[in-house]
Each structure stands twice: as structure tokens, then as C-alpha cells.
Write a protein that holds these residues in place. Structure first.
Motif, PDB file in Angstrom:
ATOM      1  N   VAL A  79       0.862  -1.179   0.000  1.00 50.39           N
ATOM      2  CA  VAL A  79       0.000   0.000   0.000  1.00 50.39           C
ATOM      3  C   VAL A  79       0.900   1.232   0.000  1.00 50.39           C
ATOM      4  O   VAL A  79       1.602   1.501   0.975  1.00 50.39           O
ATOM      5  CB  VAL A  79      -0.950   0.006   1.214  1.00 50.39           C
ATOM      6  N   SER A  99       1.599   5.225  -0.021  1.00 49.20           N
ATOM      7  CA  SER A  99       0.997   6.489   0.426  1.00 49.20           C
ATOM      8  C   SER A  99       1.119   7.501  -0.706  1.00 49.20           C
ATOM      9  O   SER A  99       2.221   7.838  -1.123  1.00 49.20           O
ATOM     10  CB  SER A  99       1.726   7.025   1.655  1.00 49.20           C
ATOM     11  N   ASP A 143      -2.073   9.009  -7.847  1.00 52.21           N
ATOM     12  CA  ASP A 143      -2.969   7.865  -7.983  1.00 52.21           C
ATOM     13  C   ASP A 143      -3.057   7.438  -9.442  1.00 52.21           C
ATOM     14  O   ASP A 143      -2.962   6.256  -9.755  1.00 52.21           O
ATOM     15  CB  ASP A 143      -4.345   8.223  -7.417  1.00 52.21           C
ATOM     16  N   GLU A 154      -3.040   4.493  -1.635  1.00 50.73           N
ATOM     17  CA  GLU A 154      -3.992   5.141  -0.736  1.00 50.73           C
ATOM     18  C   GLU A 154      -3.674   6.622  -0.697  1.00 50.73           C
ATOM     19  O   GLU A 154      -2.557   7.004  -0.348  1.00 50.73           O
ATOM     20  CB  GLU A 154      -3.899   4.562   0.678  1.00 50.73           C
TER      21      GLU A 154
END
Length: 128
Positions: free
Chosen positions: A49, A51, A58, A86
Motif C-alpha cells: 500500500v 501512500s 494515484d 492510498e
């Protein structure tokens, strides 16, 4: 005759970080991607995941996600590795912009309630 399924070898966080940085170095010529790839990441049950600081990151991650996953799967010999991003909430986005002197003064009064008493004692007008 049974078909041999590839073995998903376990890996350590250090091995993953080494492989991740190796991939990031390959993308160094793409400065924005490199910056995104050097952001902190977590490992949650073979899901990496990342950051992300902005919606642009994204989009960039989505464009190279399968390539990163393939690289890491080959490098670490584990086909269960997945990559996900995320978006990190920024505290600046929730802050209201203050335009008028009254809004600025009210904000400062929240930080230091003694300003209200000072304003009242001196009879100051914040709406000048």
C-alpha cells in the motif's frame, strides 16, 4: 501427470524494500514517478500500500501498477504480491481560507482566547 504450481516464496520487508527501490531507480528518469515511488509504503498481507500525496500520483500508480507488481513478483518469486495506492488526506484541504479581518481575528481568538478579553477591554473593532 500433475502440473507444478509455482511456489510463492515468503519474503522479508527488507527484501521487498530492496526490490522496490531497484524498480524506483529504473524509473528515475521519470521524475514525478520516481518521487511517487520513494513515498512510504506499508505491507498488508502481500499487498503493498503506497501512500499517495495527490490524485495525480494515484493516476500515475494506476498506469504502472501491473508493471511494478510483475517486477516484484519475479524478483521475490511470489505471485501473490499486489500493489495498491492510498491517497493521504491533507490537513490543508480541510482548512477554511480566511479573507476578512473578522475571520482572521476569530481564528486567532480560537488559538488564544485572551485576545477576546483584550479586544473588549480596549474597545477594538475588528471590522475596520
Amino acid at each position: 501427470m500433475p502440473v507444478n504450481k509455482p511456489v510463492d516464496e515468503p519474503f522479508t520487508p527488507e527484501q521487498l524494500r530492496t526490490a522496490w527501490l531497484e524498480y524506483a531507480e529504473q524509473r528515475k528518469k521519470f521524475q514525478a514517478e520516481y518521487q511517487m515511488l520513494t513515498q512510504p509504503f506499508e505491507i498488508r498481507n502481500n499487498v503493498i500500500v503506497v501512500s499517495l500525496l495527490s490524485p495525480i500520483h494515484d493516476t500515475m500508480l494506476n498506469n504502472i501498477k501491473s508493471e511494478i507488481a510483475s517486477f516484484l513478483r519475479d524478483k521475490l518469486r511470489n505471485n501473490t504480491i499486489q500493489v495498491k495506492g492510498e491517497l493521504q488526506a491533507s490537513s490543508d484541504d480541510t482548512r477554511k481560507v480566511m479573507y476578512t479581518p473578522r475571520e482572521k481575528f476569530e481564528y486567532l481568538m480560537e488559538k488564544n482566547p485572551m485576545l477576546k478579553e483584550l479586544r473588549d477591554r480596549l474597545g477594538l473593532d475588528t471590522d475596520y
